[in-house]
Design an enzyme around this catalytic site. Structure first.
Site, PDB file in Angstrom:
ATOM      1  N   LYS A   1     -13.345   2.369  -1.902  1.00 18.55           N
ATOM      2  CA  LYS A   1     -14.217   2.655  -0.764  1.00 18.55           C
ATOM      3  C   LYS A   1     -15.395   3.522  -1.204  1.00 18.55           C
ATOM      4  CE  LYS A   1     -10.557   2.479   2.752  1.00 18.55           C
ATOM      5  NZ  LYS A   1      -9.786   3.270   3.744  1.00 18.55           N
TER       6      LYS A   1
ATOM      7  N   GLU B   1       0.818  -1.209   0.000  1.00 20.39           N
ATOM      8  CA  GLU B   1       0.000   0.000   0.000  1.00 20.39           C
ATOM      9  C   GLU B   1       0.855   1.265   0.000  1.00 20.39           C
ATOM     10  OE1 GLU B   1      -4.333   0.281   1.717  1.00 20.39           O
ATOM     11  OE2 GLU B   1      -2.897   0.745   3.303  1.00 20.39           O
TER      12      GLU B   1
ATOM     13  N   HIS C   1       7.196 -26.499   1.391  1.00 15.32           N
ATOM     14  CA  HIS C   1       6.431 -27.600   0.803  1.00 15.32           C
ATOM     15  C   HIS C   1       5.360 -27.106  -0.164  1.00 15.32           C
ATOM     16  CE1 HIS C   1       8.236 -30.605   3.511  1.00 15.32           C
ATOM     17  NE2 HIS C   1       8.229 -29.625   4.396  1.00 15.32           N
TER      18      HIS C   1
END
Length: 444
Positions: free
Chosen positions: A430, A295, A316
């Site tokens: 937003k 960000e 893994h």
């Protein structure tokens, strides 16, 4: 540190860059002369940090030396510890990740330490998860922290409204069960809190959410968990103080890290950075770093993509790609001295010849060997890898790590020519969310 290999930091950690250079890993590695030039370019960023500390324009730089704000937080934390068996933090992004990262020091995955409530972080608005949360809670013994620096975070406000309704249905006093954290002034969270008698603690409006771990949103949950928050700030100060004292870039590990990432991008096209700690209690630290780096730097076509991983688990699941896929990643391993620690594997139960390598070893021996093996195999495959070694995993070292990566991010932003503290693209999303809800267009 003239050769750019191992930089002593604060006593809390050291940073080893040796396996990032061509003389160690071959042609994919970075050129030392070019690195020295990139490191020199961090000087103006360090000067800007010193200036911002002097004039107070970046309040987060004052936090490591502050103690006057802690008594008020301590009183709230004490009330929560005395009254509640469980605490739930309502918040998302920077309003939760800092506190969650710190609380992981106390909660090792199997419950809180004695005398502390269990702390959960409700970070999403997944309706199934929220329904399950309420079904599992004893509301009379649950406290709530609603955290939104702006006081306008839609997810947090929605969560809080649902909580207030649940408390009202049970005849419980919201003012005794909920504490809000928001910046001063007129905002929705403060108005909502006032309407229901909920106390509000201040968030500094000059400290963005992803940089707020050393302030109230991070430290209050940490206090409730029983952590020594003064030690967290002391660890941060040990990293910041050399910068403020005018240390040259070669003596600032965060400057080296920023120069390393910038040079890797510019000279090798390495646009992804993998952070992999070898400790379960640092899993949330990886998520905190991911938001901080993404960000802060991802603007105007600039930035590199952060990837959080966890050793040994991701050996893994991702190591195959890292070793045999595109050579487009810079690796940072965070390790501790694990040899000889933990439970010992009894020789009597490991008689099978196939278990000879692990017979009478501790689980810490296995972790230590895997840390070393991963670093070495990455280097042998020509993948640049930085190794950060912690002397311990405690409040002081966590504060040091957080300050290191906040500084590294700020310096990297300076090198990229972007503002480390805004997030214009996020604000667009937003605003669009609010417009959809207002227009009744919630569905796809």
């Amino acid at each position: 540190m003239p050769n750019g290999d191992t930089a002593p930091a604060t006593g809390a950690y050291t940073q080893d860059l040796a396996a990032c250079f061509a003389d160690a890993i071959g042609a994919p590695g970075l050129d030392r002369v070019a690195f020295a030039a990139a490191l020199a370019q961090t000087g103006p960023a360090l000067a800007a940090i010193r200036a911002a500390h002097r004039d107070g324009s970046l309040p987060l730089l004052r936090l490591p030396g502050m103690r006057g704000d802690l008594p008020a937080l301590s009183r709230t934390a004490g009330r929560c510890r005395d009254r509640f068996d469980r605490m739930v933090v309502l918040g998302t992004g920077g309003s939760s990740l800092g506190g969650k990262t710190l609380c992981a020091l106390a909660d090792r995955g199997f419950g809180p330490p004695p005398g502390a409530p269990r702390i959960d972080f409700a970070e999403n608005v997944d309706p199934d998860a929220l329904d399950a949360m309420f079904a599992a809670l004893d509301l009379a013994r649950t406290g709530w922290l609603a955290v939104s620096k702006s006081g306008e975070t839609a997810e947090t406000l929605a969560q809080l409204l649902v909580v207030l309704a649940a408390l009202e249905a049970e005849g419980l006093d919201a003012g005794a069960c909920v504490t809000a954290l928001a910046q001063p002034g007129d905002n929705t969270l403060r108005r909502l809190a006032a309407a229901h008698g909920v106390p509000v603690l201040d968030c500094d409006p000059g400290i963005g959410g992803r940089y707020s771990a050393l302030s109230a949103p991070g430290l209050l949950p940490a206090m409730i968990a029983g952590l020594d928050v003064a030690a967290i700030r002391e660890g941060a100060a040990a990293v910041l103080d050399p910068v403020l004292a005018g240390a040259p870039p070669r003596e600032v590990p965060a400057a080296e890290g920023a120069a390393l990432a910038h040079l890797a991008l510019q000279s090798r096209g390495i646009a992804q950075t993998v952070l992999m700690p070898y400790a379960d209690r640092l899993a949330d630290f990886g998520r905190w770093f991911r938001q901080l780096w993404a960000e802060s730097l991802g603007k105007d076509g600039a930035g590199t993509t952060p990837i959080n991983a966890l050793g040994t688990i991701d050996q893994h699941s991702q190591l195959q790609l890292w070793l045999d896929g595109p050579a487009d990643k810079l690796f940072t391993l965070i390790v501790l001295d694990r040899a000889g620690t933990g439970a010992r594997i009894p020789a009597s139960l490991a008689a099978d010849p196939a278990l000879a390598y692990i017979r009478d070893k501790t689980v810490g021996d296995l972790m230590a060997a895997e840390q070393r093996a991963t670093a070495e195999v990455l280097a042998r495959s020509g993948r640049p890898v930085r190794v950060t070694r912690l002397s311990a995993l405690d409040e002081r070292s966590m504060g040091a790590l957080m300050m290191h990566f906040m500084l590294e991010t700020m310096i990297a932003a300076h090198l990229l020519g972007v503002d480390a503290f805004d997030q214009p693209a996020v604000e667009q999303g937003k605003a669009l969310t609010r417009s959809y809800l207002a227009a009744g267009r919630e569905g796809p």
